[in-house]
Design a protein around this motif. Structure first.
Motif, PDB file in Angstrom:
ATOM      1  N   THR A 516       0.579  -1.059   0.212  1.00 11.66           N
ATOM      2  CA  THR A 516       0.235  -0.420  -0.411  1.00 11.66           C
ATOM      3  C   THR A 516       1.226   1.414   0.078  1.00 11.66           C
ATOM      4  O   THR A 516       2.030   1.342   0.976  1.00 11.66           O
ATOM      5  CB  THR A 516      -0.899   0.240   1.490  1.00 11.66           C
ATOM      6  N   GLU A 517       0.988   2.081  -1.157  1.00  9.01           N
ATOM      7  CA  GLU A 517       1.337   2.963  -1.262  1.00  9.01           C
ATOM      8  C   GLU A 517       1.185   4.295  -1.278  1.00  9.01           C
ATOM      9  O   GLU A 517      -0.389   4.796  -1.415  1.00  9.01           O
ATOM     10  CB  GLU A 517       2.323   3.393  -2.782  1.00  9.01           C
ATOM     11  N   ARG A 518       1.278   4.849  -0.076  1.00  8.51           N
ATOM     12  CA  ARG A 518       0.309   6.055   0.421  1.00  8.51           C
ATOM     13  C   ARG A 518       1.710   7.457   0.003  1.00  8.51           C
ATOM     14  O   ARG A 518       3.242   7.110  -0.196  1.00  8.51           O
ATOM     15  CB  ARG A 518       0.389   6.614   1.503  1.00  8.51           C
ATOM     16  N   TRP A 549      11.019   4.736  -4.483  1.00  9.33           N
ATOM     17  CA  TRP A 549      10.915   4.524  -2.857  1.00  9.33           C
ATOM     18  C   TRP A 549       9.937   4.402  -2.832  1.00  9.33           C
ATOM     19  O   TRP A 549       9.270   5.401  -3.725  1.00  9.33           O
ATOM     20  CB  TRP A 549      12.023   5.626  -2.136  1.00  9.33           C
ATOM     21  N   ILE A 550       9.489   3.006  -1.743  1.00  8.98           N
ATOM     22  CA  ILE A 550       7.793   3.391  -1.439  1.00  8.98           C
ATOM     23  C   ILE A 550       8.101   4.096   0.856  1.00  8.98           C
ATOM     24  O   ILE A 550       8.938   3.284   1.054  1.00  8.98           O
ATOM     25  CB  ILE A 550       7.749   1.730  -1.070  1.00  8.98           C
ATOM     26  N   GLY A 597       1.838  15.022   4.199  1.00  4.91           N
ATOM     27  CA  GLY A 597       0.812  14.846   2.723  1.00  4.91           C
ATOM     28  C   GLY A 597      -0.025  13.257   3.450  1.00  4.91           C
ATOM     29  O   GLY A 597       0.298  12.817   2.489  1.00  4.91           O
ATOM     30  N   LEU A 598      -0.271  13.044   4.754  1.00  6.49           N
ATOM     31  CA  LEU A 598      -1.449  12.232   4.768  1.00  6.49           C
ATOM     32  C   LEU A 598      -2.699  12.939   4.657  1.00  6.49           C
ATOM     33  O   LEU A 598      -3.208  14.161   5.360  1.00  6.49           O
ATOM     34  CB  LEU A 598      -1.112  11.174   5.741  1.00  6.49           C
ATOM     35  N   SER A 599      -3.418  11.746   5.075  1.00 10.35           N
ATOM     36  CA  SER A 599      -5.376  12.669   5.283  1.00 10.35           C
ATOM     37  C   SER A 599      -4.591  13.277   6.865  1.00 10.35           C
ATOM     38  O   SER A 599      -3.853  12.244   7.467  1.00 10.35           O
ATOM     39  CB  SER A 599      -5.870  11.508   5.115  1.00 10.35           C
ATOM     40  N   GLU A 600      -6.266  13.852   7.205  1.00  6.52           N
ATOM     41  CA  GLU A 600      -5.839  14.504   8.772  1.00  6.52           C
ATOM     42  C   GLU A 600      -6.786  13.260   9.947  1.00  6.52           C
ATOM     43  O   GLU A 600      -6.088  12.880  10.325  1.00  6.52           O
ATOM     44  CB  GLU A 600      -7.347  15.441   8.703  1.00  6.52           C
ATOM     45  N   GLY A 650       3.572  -1.869   5.590  1.00  6.90           N
ATOM     46  CA  GLY A 650       3.060  -1.924   3.722  1.00  6.90           C
ATOM     47  C   GLY A 650       2.833  -2.786   3.372  1.00  6.90           C
ATOM     48  O   GLY A 650       1.424  -2.328   2.131  1.00  6.90           O
ATOM     49  N   ILE A 651       2.925  -3.818   4.260  1.00  8.99           N
ATOM     50  CA  ILE A 651       1.903  -4.689   2.948  1.00  8.99           C
ATOM     51  C   ILE A 651       0.509  -5.054   2.476  1.00  8.99           C
ATOM     52  O   ILE A 651      -0.065  -4.967   4.441  1.00  8.99           O
ATOM     53  CB  ILE A 651       2.329  -6.281   3.218  1.00  8.99           C
TER      54      ILE A 651
END
Length: 729
Positions: A516-518, A549-550, A597-600, A650-651
């Motif tokens: 899962t990439e964010r 890079w992940i 850079g992520l959701s609140e 992250g998998i």
């Protein structure tokens, strides 16, 4: 009228006979009045004695006349009381009252005979009385009264009273009835003994003890209670030759009943301390009816105590493992196991986390007290010692014929625990995918040595095949090669240009589960280091390869320095990026979310982790603002102690990945349900296999499809009506 001499003589003789008979009847009336039962008993008067002497009745005539008196009295006065007493059953002591009443009555009937010089009269009157008693007593009622009376006497230690009552009842004519009731009475007696003596005694065989009690104490008890002596040759021979074996059969049947009721608890606690109980049950269970009852009782216990929504899947899997092992002891051919395990297998297939639990058990990830799941890992280790599946029955020293209740299509297996768990689902792919995810987590988090993982993979190949697990080989090779590459990159970069703690795992993208990439923004200094690492890697590969890079995958070791302490953590890059935002002091959730850079909403979850560790706290005056806790006494108020810190790789989980992949077919499912209405899983599965386009071929299992459909129900896009899915209104 003139009579001839012959006619005169004939009339005279008749008149003389009639006169004689009338005189005898008058005498008998006196005797009959004395013979009628009275209390207290009376001796004959002088007149009665004289009348008896002059009457000169034959023995058969006296018995015939006295029988009429006894029968009339018994039928009118005694029989209604006997019947009512046994019917009402008002007290367990009714049998004692009946015995006393009948004894007194027989004594009353026999009393006059001591004054009559007739040698055979006593025996005949006893016979007549016995017949009257037998005709008045219902066998089932008598048996019930005897059972209750025995229990009451034994509970109060009244052995002498018990013996006296049973003997008196036999003396007054119920000998055959009491002995006919013997098996049922003794059966209840034995069941009570077995229940009280052997309940929950599972760690040792009880058959020797049971046989000793039957052959000794119980046999002597029966002789005493039922008045059996050596003079009673017919019944004594029966007792000696047959009863001992019959009693032991009753004992083993009682033990089967007890162990059948206890079987669920025995299975749950399966181990060396319960195996003797299973061995006893195996030795005693002989009939098809017993086997059928065992299956029914065990399935009912599972439905009531195990297969419930609130039960943990790991517990259900554990009980299923124990069921396999316990029923392999009971009946190695597997017929009973096949019958009892059906509901458990169907229920486990409906649980979304069943595969994860089984895989975790196979890989030894259960807790120390999860005995059955830990044993599953041991079973996997012993794979190489398994017998070949096609073992010739003639060469098998443990061969047994199929039980009589085996179904016609029964296919004998070896009842291997791992195989039975793996075959819960139609194919092994669901397990292989879970192995990929789990090993990917292990390899990326460095929570296990690669050599240990390689050993497990080799064991799994024996079960699932080399080709099916080829992705694992590539993943292991990636990690091993990454270590070499990482060392080479560090040695090729001048000191101080690349931090020594920056390390990379380089993955062959096509062979690893989806990560899962964010869009995580790492601190500027870290990004610079990753650029240095990537440039060095490209140079080593002649600029033919570049690293992507992940940012949110992997792990970060942190030392957080506060005013009075230093805290060490190993966390995910997302956790590290969030806490790095607080280096300049208090921050709002909105500012942190923009910074990383992520959701609140996601940032709030990450922040709560640091709150639980006593590193930051929520500002009481502004719930959206958080501030570092510099002093330890303040941190103690909010910290959660003794909590493991989990590092996410992250998998994607199997469920997440399945849901992501199934979204490709969502439009087809919507169209299908729009045109055809509500459909069950198997129909939707068939349609997708037939009509999914070739560029996106459908290869999911029914279980994976059902998992996806249920997730759509949770999102209120579908509704589930029984077993059918339809579009939500």
């Amino acid at each position: 009228m003139t009579l001839s001499a012959a006619e005169f003589d004939s009339v005279f003789d008749r008149n003389h006979f009639q006169f004689h008979e009338d005189k005898r009847d008058r005498k008998w009336s006196k005797i009959a009045e004395w013979l009628r039962p009275k209390t207290p008993l009376q001796k004959p008067s002088t007149d009665i004695r004289r009348t008896l002497s002059s009457l000169k009745l034959s023995e058969s005539e006296f018995i015939s006349r006295y029988e009429y008196i006894i029968t009339s009295h018994f039928v009118s006065e005694v029989q209604p009381k006997v019947i009512n007493e046994l019917k009402s059953g008002s007290s367990e002591w009714s049998l004692e009252a009946l015995a006393e009443h009948l004894k007194e009555l027989l004594d009353c009937y026999l009393h006059p005979l001591q004054y009559v010089n007739l040698s055979g009269a006593r025996g005949e009157i006893v016979r007549i009385f016995n017949a009257l008693v037998k005709s008045s007593v219902a066998f089932n009622q008598l048996t019930d009264h005897i059972r209750r009376f025995i229990a009451a006497c034994r509970s109060k230690g009244l052995q002498e009273k018990l013996t006296w009552v049973l003997r008196e009842l036999q003396r007054v004519g119920l000998k055959d009835e009491i002995r006919k009731s013997l098996p049922e009475i003794i059966s209840v007696d034995i069941q009570d003994y077995v229940n009280s003596r052997y309940a929950e005694v599972w760690d040792d065989s009880v058959l020797i003890s049971l046989n000793a009690w039957v052959s000794g104490t119980l046999l002597l008890d029966i002789r005493s209670l039922f008045d059996i002596d050596q003079e009673d040759s017919e019944f004594s021979t029966f007792l000696t030759d047959r009863l001992r074996g019959t009693l032991f059969q009753l004992g083993t049947s009682a033990l089967v009943n007890l162990r059948t009721k206890e079987l669920f608890d025995i299975v749950v606690r399966y181990g060396s301390n319960t195996r003797p109980a299973l061995e006893d049950l195996k030795a005693c269970m002989k009939s098809s009816a017993q086997r059928a009852n065992l299956v029914s009782v065990f399935q009912a216990a599972c439905a009531r105590r195990l297969l419930q929504g609130g039960a943990d899947t790991a517990d259900i899997v554990s009980v299923y493992i124990s069921t396999i092992k316990a029923f392999n002891v009971l009946e190695p051919r597997g017929v009973l196991l096949e019958k009892v395990s059906g509901p458990i297998r169907r229920y486990l297939k409906e649980r979304p986390d069943t595969i994860n639990v089984i895989v975790s058990g196979l890989l030894g990830e259960g807790k120390a007290d999860d005995g059955p799941l830990i044993s599953l890992h041991q079973d996997l280790k012993h794979t190489s010692a398994l017998k070949e599946e096609n073992l010739n029955d003639l060469a098998d020293p443990e061969w047994n014929p199929d039980p009589v209740d085996a179904p016609p299509d029964f296919m004998r297996g070896k009842n291997d625990t791992v195989d039975l768990l793996v075959t819960l689902f139609e194919n092994k792919d669901v397990f292989v995918k879970e192995f990929d995810i789990l090993f990917a987590d292990r390899l990326l988090q460095e929570t296990h040595e690669v050599d240990d993982i390689m050993y497990l993979v080799e064991l799994l190949k024996l079960r699932f095949g080399e080709r099916e697990l080829q992705n694992l080989d590539v993943m292991i090779r990636d990690i091993v090669q990454s270590r070499r590459t990482d060392a080479a990159v560090h040695s090729s970069v001048a000191k101080r240009k690349l931090f020594k703690f920056i390390h990379a795992k380089i993955l062959s993208r096509l062979y690893w589960p989806t990560v899962t990439e964010r869009t995580l923004k790492l601190p500027h200094l870290i990004m610079e280091q990753l650029d240095v690492y990537g440039t060095a890697y490209s140079k080593k590969n002649n600029n033919d390869r570049k690293l992507k890079w992940i940012a949110n995958a992997g792990s970060v070791s942190l030392d957080i320095e506060m005013e009075d302490r230093t805290l060490t953590f190993k966390v995910s890059p997302e956790h590290a990026a969030v806490i790095a935002s607080f280096q300049d002091g208090k921050q709002t959730l909105e500012a942190v979310a923009e910074n990383v850079g992520l959701s609140e909403s996601h940032v709030k979850q990450l922040v709560q982790f640091w709150v639980s560790k006593g590193v930051i706290r929520q500002d009481p005056s502004d719930p959206t603002r958080y501030t570092p806790i510099e002093l330890q006494d303040e941190a103690a108020k909010t910290a959660v102690l003794d909590e493991d810190i989990l590092v996410g790789s992250g998998i994607q989980s199997a469920e997440e990945r399945n849901k992501e992949e199934m979204k490709v077919y969502w439009t087809y499912i919507v169209g299908m349900l729009t045109n055809l209405g509500a459909l069950p899983v198997d129909r939707i599965h068939s349609f997708l296999k037939m009509f999914a386009p070739s560029e996106t071929p459908y290869g999911k299992s029914p279980e994976e499809l059902e998992q996806f459909l249920n997730s759509m129900v949770d999102e209120e896009k579908l509704e589930l009506n029984g077993t059918n899915y339809k579009l939500a209104n």
